[in-house]
Write an enzyme that holds these catalytic residues in place. Sequence first.
Site, short mmCIF file in Angstrom:
data_model
loop_
_atom_site.label_atom_id
_atom_site.label_comp_id
_atom_site.label_asym_id
_atom_site.label_seq_id
_atom_site.Cartn_x
_atom_site.Cartn_y
_atom_site.Cartn_z
N ASN A 14 11.79 68.14 38.34
CA ASN A 14 11.03 68.39 37.11
C ASN A 14 11.99 68.29 35.92
O ASN A 14 13.00 69.01 35.86
CB ASN A 14 10.41 69.80 37.21
CG ASN A 14 9.60 70.17 35.99
OD1 ASN A 14 10.03 69.93 34.87
ND2 ASN A 14 8.44 70.77 36.19
N HIS A 17 12.77 70.42 31.05
CA HIS A 17 13.71 71.13 30.18
C HIS A 17 14.79 70.24 29.58
O HIS A 17 15.55 70.69 28.71
CB HIS A 17 14.23 72.37 30.89
CG HIS A 17 13.09 73.31 31.15
ND1 HIS A 17 12.35 73.85 30.13
CD2 HIS A 17 12.51 73.72 32.31
CE1 HIS A 17 11.37 74.58 30.65
NE2 HIS A 17 11.44 74.51 31.96
N HIS A 50 5.50 68.26 33.08
CA HIS A 50 4.34 69.07 32.67
C HIS A 50 4.02 68.77 31.22
O HIS A 50 4.80 69.11 30.33
CB HIS A 50 4.71 70.55 32.87
CG HIS A 50 3.58 71.50 32.62
ND1 HIS A 50 3.67 72.85 32.89
CD2 HIS A 50 2.32 71.31 32.12
CE1 HIS A 50 2.53 73.45 32.57
NE2 HIS A 50 1.70 72.54 32.09
N ARG A 52 2.20 69.91 28.39
CA ARG A 52 1.49 71.13 27.97
C ARG A 52 0.61 70.86 26.75
O ARG A 52 0.93 69.99 25.93
CB ARG A 52 2.50 72.23 27.62
CG ARG A 52 3.02 72.96 28.83
CD ARG A 52 3.92 74.11 28.41
NE ARG A 52 4.18 74.98 29.51
CZ ARG A 52 3.46 76.07 29.78
NH1 ARG A 52 2.47 76.44 29.00
NH2 ARG A 52 3.74 76.81 30.82
N ARG A 56 5.30 71.61 24.05
CA ARG A 56 6.57 72.28 23.73
C ARG A 56 7.77 71.56 24.33
O ARG A 56 8.88 71.73 23.87
CB ARG A 56 6.54 73.73 24.18
CG ARG A 56 6.54 73.90 25.67
CD ARG A 56 6.63 75.35 26.05
NE ARG A 56 5.41 76.07 25.77
CZ ARG A 56 5.09 77.23 26.35
NH1 ARG A 56 5.93 77.78 27.19
NH2 ARG A 56 3.97 77.83 26.08
N GLU A 77 2.01 67.42 35.86
CA GLU A 77 1.44 68.77 35.85
C GLU A 77 0.64 68.94 34.58
O GLU A 77 1.13 68.56 33.49
CB GLU A 77 2.54 69.82 35.87
CG GLU A 77 3.29 69.90 37.18
CD GLU A 77 4.42 70.92 37.12
OE1 GLU A 77 5.13 71.02 38.12
OE2 GLU A 77 4.60 71.58 36.08
N THR A 108 4.71 78.76 33.52
CA THR A 108 3.48 79.00 34.25
C THR A 108 3.60 80.34 34.99
O THR A 108 4.48 80.51 35.82
CB THR A 108 3.23 77.86 35.27
OG1 THR A 108 3.46 76.62 34.61
CG2 THR A 108 1.82 77.90 35.80
N GLU A 158 0.04 73.31 46.01
CA GLU A 158 1.44 73.64 45.72
C GLU A 158 1.52 75.16 45.65
O GLU A 158 0.87 75.80 44.81
CB GLU A 158 1.90 73.00 44.40
CG GLU A 158 3.34 73.40 44.10
CD GLU A 158 4.08 72.42 43.21
OE1 GLU A 158 3.81 71.21 43.27
OE2 GLU A 158 4.93 72.89 42.45
N HIS A 201 8.55 76.47 41.89
CA HIS A 201 8.68 77.40 40.76
C HIS A 201 9.82 78.38 41.02
O HIS A 201 9.77 79.17 41.95
CB HIS A 201 7.40 78.19 40.46
CG HIS A 201 7.32 78.52 38.99
ND1 HIS A 201 8.06 79.52 38.42
CD2 HIS A 201 6.63 77.95 37.98
CE1 HIS A 201 7.81 79.55 37.13
NE2 HIS A 201 6.95 78.61 36.83
N1 PXP Z 1 5.71 73.56 40.16
C1 PXP Z 1 4.86 73.88 39.15
C2 PXP Z 1 3.40 73.77 39.39
C3 PXP Z 1 5.36 74.27 37.89
O1 PXP Z 1 4.49 74.59 36.91
C4 PXP Z 1 6.74 74.30 37.68
C5 PXP Z 1 7.27 74.63 36.31
O2 PXP Z 1 6.88 73.65 35.42
C6 PXP Z 1 7.58 73.95 38.75
C7 PXP Z 1 7.04 73.61 39.98
C8 PXP Z 1 9.06 73.94 38.60
O3 PXP Z 1 9.50 75.23 38.34
P1 PXP Z 1 11.01 75.45 37.88
O4 PXP Z 1 11.21 74.71 36.62
O5 PXP Z 1 11.11 76.92 37.75
O6 PXP Z 1 11.88 74.91 38.99
#
Ligand code: PXP
Length: 259
Positions: A14, A17, A50, A52, A56, A77, A108, A158, A201
């Site tokens: 992901n 960030h 993601h 949003r 952001r 996402e 989330t 998930e 997550h």
């Molecule tokens: N899975 C989902 C559905 C999420 O919303 C997120 C955060 O965007 C992640 C995985 C990844 O989480 P993290 O960034 O904490 O590793």
Amino acid sequence: MRAGEVLVPRLGVNIDHVATIRNARGGAHPDPLRAARLASEAGADGITAHLREDRRHISDVDIQRLRRYITLPLNLEMAATSEMLDIALRHRPHGCCLVPEKRQELTTEGGLDVAGAGEQLVSFIRRLKQAEIRVSLFVDPARHQIEACGAIGAQVVELHTGPYCEWVNDGNGAAAAAQLERLKQAAALAADLGLEVHAGHGLTFDSVGPVAVIPQIMELNIGHFLIGEAIFGGLDSAIKRMRHLIRQARTDASGVQSA
Ligand code: PXP
């Protein structure tokens, strides 16, 4: 798969960030597309982003560029809103992971309430599937939510690993073990219902192993920790280490010698 071979969960990286840091100054650096390319070279199996409602981090243009220039599967996402449905149908990612979204949250916070969802979510999922977009639902590892995912027509669940990871970070082994047990039971139930099982997550080098060992889990989506680690040792090294830990955990659990 050959006899004795271990099935290792895929790693979806992901890159949200990277965009968070870029947006802090409003320019073009660091570029999430560059991070996605690096992730691909480091062995990621997919890219997750993601989009949003408040934009952001990831922007519409990021999604457009990821679809155009990255060959790895894109897991988009998003919240189940009509705006996001239009975007998904326009860009046709490999998969969409539907998540709940609240404007004020830092990230989330909980899983989607699939059990309490109505006809709107059913038709939302149907529209994505008609466009050959694989639908994943991000849920807490609770029996009633998993059963609802099976009934509503999603192909993937998930499982929300956030609470488990928080207990690991806090050093509360008993609470982490209880959460891990919930994840195991939810994964087994989901697989019995014919759902593919993903998880994600909050996962870190310290928490990923016990989750990766759950045999039904086919994919782990990890972002924040990897991007944070990249500050210290580079993205390539963080992704390779995460992949190694995932493989090692599965290999150790299966009793097969690691290559
Ligand atoms: N899975 C989902 C559905 C999420 O919303 C997120 C955060 O965007 C992640 C995985 C990844 O989480 P993290 O960034 O904490 O590793």
